[in-house]
Design an enzyme around this catalytic site. Structure first.
Site, PDB file in Angstrom:
ATOM      1  N   ASP A  52       3.204   6.540 -10.238  1.00 27.76           N
ATOM      2  CA  ASP A  52       3.388   7.115 -11.859  1.00 27.76           C
ATOM      3  C   ASP A  52       4.085   7.424 -12.664  1.00 27.76           C
ATOM      4  OD1 ASP A  52       0.301   6.081 -11.262  1.00 27.76           O
ATOM      5  OD2 ASP A  52      -0.926   7.855 -11.816  1.00 27.76           O
ATOM      6  N   GLU A  69      -5.348  -1.160  -6.667  1.00 28.30           N
ATOM      7  CA  GLU A  69      -4.218  -1.543  -7.118  1.00 28.30           C
ATOM      8  C   GLU A  69      -3.225  -0.090  -6.045  1.00 28.30           C
ATOM      9  OE1 GLU A  69      -2.452  -0.061 -11.668  1.00 28.30           O
ATOM     10  OE2 GLU A  69      -4.654   0.563 -10.997  1.00 28.30           O
ATOM     11  N   HIS A  70      -3.604   1.428  -6.177  1.00 31.40           N
ATOM     12  CA  HIS A  70      -3.069   1.821  -5.333  1.00 31.40           C
ATOM     13  C   HIS A  70      -3.879   2.956  -4.362  1.00 31.40           C
ATOM     14  CE1 HIS A  70      -2.990   2.991 -10.167  1.00 31.40           C
ATOM     15  NE2 HIS A  70      -1.591   2.943  -9.743  1.00 31.40           N
ATOM     16  N   HIS A 101      -9.101   7.955 -17.151  1.00 30.48           N
ATOM     17  CA  HIS A 101      -7.906   7.095 -17.304  1.00 30.48           C
ATOM     18  C   HIS A 101      -9.368   6.004 -18.290  1.00 30.48           C
ATOM     19  CE1 HIS A 101      -3.957   6.177 -16.233  1.00 30.48           C
ATOM     20  NE2 HIS A 101      -4.689   6.079 -15.193  1.00 30.48           N
ATOM     21  N   HIS A 159      16.028 -44.025  -8.537  1.00 33.42           N
ATOM     22  CA  HIS A 159      16.783 -42.951  -7.510  1.00 33.42           C
ATOM     23  C   HIS A 159      17.208 -43.344  -6.035  1.00 33.42           C
ATOM     24  CE1 HIS A 159      13.576 -40.596  -9.343  1.00 33.42           C
ATOM     25  NE2 HIS A 159      13.898 -39.681  -8.398  1.00 33.42           N
ATOM     26  N   GLN A 207      -7.603   8.852 -11.229  1.00 34.26           N
ATOM     27  CA  GLN A 207      -7.895   7.584 -12.210  1.00 34.26           C
ATOM     28  C   GLN A 207      -8.365   7.379 -13.072  1.00 34.26           C
ATOM     29  OE1 GLN A 207      -5.690   4.890 -11.506  1.00 34.26           O
ATOM     30  NE2 GLN A 207      -4.759   6.572 -10.589  1.00 34.26           N
TER      31      GLN A 207
END
Length: 454
Positions: free
Chosen positions: A386, A352-353, A288, A445, A285
């Site tokens: 991934d 996220e993970h 990135h 209505h 990670q």
């Protein structure tokens, strides 16, 4: 021989430190509010716009210009920001270029693409929403109908690396849902729309619309449309801060998948976790850059061994310099009291993970509610998700997993209800409609029901 760098990774011991304050600070840095922009990016902003605009101001300016000026603004920003001099003819990658890339691709690479595509299709079709019909007395029928979106746009990054996996993890779920038109935008770079592997992947999947545009101008073009690039109904896919803010800006004009921030992982480890495995996941990670890598364990031995492995393994990475910077800015090694505290902290992060690399991974998962994707056991690295497993790798970041889900085929469906009443059915439900219409003072209505009752 490379000398392993000394890593200055923040450490937190919950027995004496305030973990929440540290995690809140980390989350703020990595959110779209955090202004995580490189020095080169800041300098380019001044060069292009004449002043040090914030990322939000840059995005608003680009999107407004693209909406007003169309192609002229897209071409101007592509040249100023990406250094690419494009024209209306070269904006779209030609079918001949895509076919050539496909023909030149290694057979083994294309075989891999096909196998992964099949994995994704199998999973995404299995979870796909199906039409529902409910039968009620007096011939009443109620239904929920799912219809695929007509046309979607996919953002594929292309700054520091090429990402055929992003094409797979966005386009294939859309195809599983039945979307017929998919437009891919990628920066006009060697890693983006000019990358033969990305082009070969698109062609293999049957995606033949690829455009050489990146950044906020690409998002604006997809949302507002150009004569050369018809607008879409939804924009999906990852990108940098400017892409995320642009998606936020155009939301409402079109739908989007999420406002994604930098990638993140939480690894929960115990005394049975292999430190070399845990370190490898954290580094995956961090490379990135930016990417948040957090280890949570109640084993001091595992924490120290993992820290040592991080220093040893990072020296072998091709992106070690930026990975070290990412680790020191956005990583944390957290020592907790026990497994319950590990689960509670993880839930507050909503990562996220989430990789639960313990001997009782399933039992710990039952105590955790918030995560984008969870990976269980020592032999399920995040890279499996991934690249190849089947669920999409487009996942909620920045704590949004508290309420958001990862991208799936169902996100490319539009649901609408179908209601069919008979005269008898209307007669039975009419008193309830009349009661509410009277309470709200909506006489038309009520009249629309009364007139049918005779």
């Amino acid at each position: 021989m490379n000398t392993p760098p000394r890593l200055n990774i923040p450490r937190i011991d919950t027995r004496q430190d305030s973990v929440q304050q540290a995690l809140d600070a980390l989350r703020e840095k990595l959110s779209p509010r955090g202004d995580v922009v490189s020095q080169r990016g800041r300098q380019r902003t001044i060069e292009v716009f004449g002043s040090p605009l914030s990322p939000q101001q840059v995005v608003e300016k680009i999107c407004t210009d693209v909406r007003r000026e169309g192609l002229a603004a897209v071409l101007r920003y592509s040249e100023q920001l990406d250094g690419a001099r494009l024209s209306s003819e070269s904006l779209r990658v030609s079918p001949a270029e895509m076919l050539a890339a496909h023909r030149q691709a290694a057979p083994g690479f294309l075989a891999t693409i096909r196998r992964i595509r099949d994995n994704i299709l199998e999973f995404q079709r299995a979870i796909l929403h199906r039409d529902v019909e409910l039968q009620r007395p007096a011939g009443v029928r109620l239904g929920q109908r799912y219809v695929p979106l007509r046309r979607i746009g996919v953002c594929v990054p292309g700054g520091a690396a090429a990402y055929p996996s992003t094409v797979l993890m966005t386009a294939v779920p859309a195809q599983a849902a039945g979307v017929q038109q998919i437009a891919v935008v990628a920066p006009p770079t060697a890693f983006g729309a000019n990358n033969p592997d990305v082009l070969a992947t698109c062609w293999e999947l049957g995606v033949q619309e690829v455009y050489r545009i990146g950044g906020a101008q690409a998002v604006a073009a997809l949302a507002y449309g150009l004569p050369e690039l018809p607008s879409v109904d939804k924009i999906v896919g990852p990108g940098n801060l400017f892409v995320a803010l642009a998606k936020k800006y155009v939301f409402g004009e079109v739908d989007i998948d999420s406002i994604a921030g930098p990638s993140e992982v939480v690894v929960i480890a115990d005394e049975t976790t292999r430190p070399d495995f845990a370190a490898a996941d954290l580094l995956a990670q961090a490379e990135h850059a930016p990417g948040a890598s957090i280890l949570i364990t109640w084993s001091e031995r595992t924490l120290e061994a993992t820290a040592a492995e991080l220093e040893r393994q990072v020296a072998r990475l091709s992106r070690r310099e930026v990975t070290v910077q990412s680790l020191e800015a956005f990583a944390a090694l957290i020592l907790v009291r026990d497994a319950d505290e590990a689960c509670a902290i993880t839930d507050s992060i909503a990562p996220e993970h989430l990789h639960i690399a313990t001997d009782n991974a399933a039992a710990l998962l039952a105590k955790i509610h918030h995560a984008g994707a969870t990976f269980l056991g020592n032999f399920t690295p995040v890279a499996v998700g991934d690249y190849a497993a089947g669920p999409s790798h487009v996942l909620p970041t920045g704590g949004t997993a508290r309420w958001a889900s990862g991208l799936s085929a169902n996100d490319f469906l539009r649901a609408h209800s179908v209601i069919a009443y008979t005269a008898d059915g209307l007669r039975q439900i009419a008193p309830d409609i009349q009661q509410l219409a009277d309470k709200e003072g909506l006489t038309a209505h009520r009249a629309s029901v009364d007139v049918r009752l005779g």
